[in-house]
Scaffold this motif. Structure first.
Motif, mmCIF file in Angstrom:
data_model
loop_
_atom_site.group_PDB
_atom_site.id
_atom_site.type_symbol
_atom_site.label_atom_id
_atom_site.label_comp_id
_atom_site.label_asym_id
_atom_site.label_seq_id
_atom_site.Cartn_x
_atom_site.Cartn_y
_atom_site.Cartn_z
ATOM 1 N N ILE A 84 10.262 25.534 33.058
ATOM 2 C CA ILE A 84 8.897 26.044 32.869
ATOM 3 C C ILE A 84 8.915 27.426 32.219
ATOM 4 C CG2 ILE A 84 6.823 26.826 34.080
ATOM 5 C CD1 ILE A 84 7.232 24.605 36.083
ATOM 6 N N LYS A 85 9.915 28.209 32.568
ATOM 7 C CA LYS A 85 9.972 29.570 32.015
ATOM 8 C C LYS A 85 10.287 29.575 30.518
ATOM 9 C CE LYS A 85 14.825 30.032 33.397
ATOM 10 N NZ LYS A 85 15.772 30.755 34.281
ATOM 11 N N GLN A 86 10.684 28.421 29.973
ATOM 12 C CA GLN A 86 10.995 28.340 28.542
ATOM 13 C C GLN A 86 9.856 27.751 27.726
ATOM 14 O OE1 GLN A 86 13.622 29.771 27.603
ATOM 15 N NE2 GLN A 86 14.854 29.911 29.473
ATOM 16 N N PHE A 87 8.705 27.470 28.366
ATOM 17 C CA PHE A 87 7.591 26.850 27.650
ATOM 18 C C PHE A 87 7.089 27.710 26.496
ATOM 19 C CE2 PHE A 87 5.839 23.712 31.039
ATOM 20 C CZ PHE A 87 6.964 22.923 30.827
ATOM 21 N N ASN A 88 7.232 29.027 26.633
ATOM 22 C CA ASN A 88 6.738 29.902 25.568
ATOM 23 C C ASN A 88 7.591 29.804 24.302
ATOM 24 O OD1 ASN A 88 8.977 31.090 26.757
ATOM 25 N ND2 ASN A 88 8.260 33.178 26.410
ATOM 26 N N GLN A 89 8.730 29.103 24.381
ATOM 27 C CA GLN A 89 9.584 28.948 23.214
ATOM 28 C C GLN A 89 9.478 27.557 22.602
ATOM 29 O OE1 GLN A 89 13.577 30.511 23.597
ATOM 30 N NE2 GLN A 89 13.004 31.740 25.366
ATOM 31 N N LEU A 90 8.502 26.773 23.062
ATOM 32 C CA LEU A 90 8.335 25.435 22.511
ATOM 33 C C LEU A 90 7.961 25.464 21.037
ATOM 34 C CD1 LEU A 90 6.478 23.499 25.361
ATOM 35 C CD2 LEU A 90 8.844 23.235 24.619
ATOM 36 N N GLY A 91 7.320 26.555 20.616
ATOM 37 C CA GLY A 91 6.928 26.651 19.217
ATOM 38 C C GLY A 91 8.105 26.573 18.265
ATOM 39 N N ALA A 92 9.287 27.003 18.749
ATOM 40 C CA ALA A 92 10.469 26.997 17.898
ATOM 41 C C ALA A 92 10.968 25.586 17.609
ATOM 42 C CB ALA A 92 11.585 27.823 18.547
ATOM 43 N N ILE A 93 10.612 24.637 18.461
ATOM 44 C CA ILE A 93 11.096 23.260 18.269
ATOM 45 C C ILE A 93 9.934 22.273 18.153
ATOM 46 C CG2 ILE A 93 13.297 23.669 19.429
ATOM 47 C CD1 ILE A 93 12.094 22.404 21.933
ATOM 48 N N LYS A 94 8.739 22.788 17.819
ATOM 49 C CA LYS A 94 7.570 21.905 17.787
ATOM 50 C C LYS A 94 7.705 20.809 16.742
ATOM 51 C CE LYS A 94 4.868 24.929 14.729
ATOM 52 N NZ LYS A 94 3.586 25.676 14.593
ATOM 53 N N ASP A 95 8.371 21.117 15.616
ATOM 54 C CA ASP A 95 8.554 20.095 14.587
ATOM 55 C C ASP A 95 9.431 18.955 15.097
ATOM 56 O OD1 ASP A 95 6.996 21.521 12.831
ATOM 57 O OD2 ASP A 95 8.700 22.559 11.910
ATOM 58 N N SER A 96 10.459 19.314 15.847
ATOM 59 C CA SER A 96 11.347 18.301 16.419
ATOM 60 C C SER A 96 10.616 17.466 17.463
ATOM 61 C CB SER A 96 12.567 18.967 17.055
ATOM 62 O OG SER A 96 13.312 19.693 16.096
ATOM 63 N N ILE A 97 9.745 18.107 18.227
ATOM 64 C CA ILE A 97 8.982 17.387 19.246
ATOM 65 C C ILE A 97 8.067 16.360 18.591
ATOM 66 C CG2 ILE A 97 7.209 17.628 21.014
ATOM 67 C CD1 ILE A 97 8.391 20.330 21.721
ATOM 68 N N VAL A 98 7.398 16.762 17.518
ATOM 69 C CA VAL A 98 6.511 15.842 16.803
ATOM 70 C C VAL A 98 7.289 14.654 16.254
ATOM 71 C CG1 VAL A 98 4.993 15.596 14.815
ATOM 72 C CG2 VAL A 98 4.846 17.642 16.239
ATOM 73 N N MET A 99 8.479 14.911 15.763
ATOM 74 C CA MET A 99 9.304 13.834 15.217
ATOM 75 C C MET A 99 9.735 12.853 16.297
ATOM 76 S SD MET A 99 11.726 15.854 12.457
ATOM 77 C CE MET A 99 12.655 14.346 12.142
ATOM 78 N N LEU A 100 9.854 13.328 17.537
ATOM 79 C CA LEU A 100 10.301 12.471 18.633
ATOM 80 C C LEU A 100 9.170 11.624 19.210
ATOM 81 C CD1 LEU A 100 12.639 14.960 20.534
ATOM 82 C CD2 LEU A 100 13.338 12.955 19.217
ATOM 83 N N LEU A 101 7.943 11.957 18.849
ATOM 84 C CA LEU A 101 6.811 11.175 19.350
ATOM 85 C C LEU A 101 6.857 9.752 18.797
ATOM 86 C CD1 LEU A 101 3.687 13.520 19.255
ATOM 87 C CD2 LEU A 101 4.606 12.338 21.242
#
Length: 215
Positions: A84-101
């Protein structure tokens, strides 16, 4: 209440996505018993807004499964409350997250809006408390029977020495154990704040490696 049926179907999909290869059906059976026990307590209780209560619990479980499958696709591990403490860094991997959807991952939360619409329509109808029609034996017997079956299953699993690998893979036990471990070891985790790559510290990486050893 149709929520248990939807959850059981999603549990099948969940075990497939996170690639459980060993003891899959035992894990699925345990998860199914837990789901049935939770919703039988709601159904046979004296709670007035049973459908709303069931939907809230259903939504939480669905959201946790969705986060787990997304996280697993990226890190090959289930999520930890420590992340949870790393949620503020999700922006750095948002492109990868979208690709995994994918459609099968979105299925875990896709039906939630439809349930909300159905509940709004349902509220317009007279609210009849069907629990009063259940006999005393049904109200106490069914949840108790499910609970005893769960306890017996866990006893057999423990006797065969499979408790630890199953707890590392089964949805409910995994997150309960994870929360317990984080709370009891909070002081230990706070001591080591050396970060690696700006995303995880040494304890986080060690935890991820341990959680990928599911066999």
């Amino acid at each position: 209440m149709i929520f248990p049926i939807f959850l059981i179907l999603k549990l099948l999909l969940f075990t497939d996505i996170i690639k459980i290869q060993h003891n899959r059906w035992i894990i699925f059976f345990i998860s199914t018993l837990i789901v049935l026990f939770i919703f039988s307590l709601i159904q046979f209780s004296n709670i007035k807004r049973k459908k709303l209560t069931g939907f809230i619990i259903y939504s939480i479980i669905c959201f946790v499964m969705f986060v787990d499958v997304m996280y697993f696709s990226y890190f090959n591990s289930l999520t930890s409350i420590r992340m949870i403490k790393q949620f503020n860094q999700l922006g750095a991997i948002k492109d990868s997250i979208v690709m995994l959807l994918s459609f099968e991952k979105i299925l875990f939360i896709l039906d939630l809006p439809f349930h909300i619409i159905h509940m709004k329509y349902y509220r317009k109808k007279p609210n009849i408390d069907k629990s009063r029609f259940y006999s005393m034996y049904a109200r106490f017997g069914i949840p108790t029977g499910i609970a005893l079956t769960l306890i017996l299953t866990l006893s057999i699993v423990n006797a065969k020495g499979l408790m630890l690998p199953i707890m590392n893979q089964e949805l409910f036990f995994y997150h309960i154990k994870d929360i317990k471990d984080v709370l009891t070891a909070k002081n230990k985790y706070n001591k080591d704040t050396t970060e690696i790559g700006g995303l995880f510290n040494q304890e986080d990486l060690k935890e991820l490696l341990e959680r990928t050893q599911l066999k």
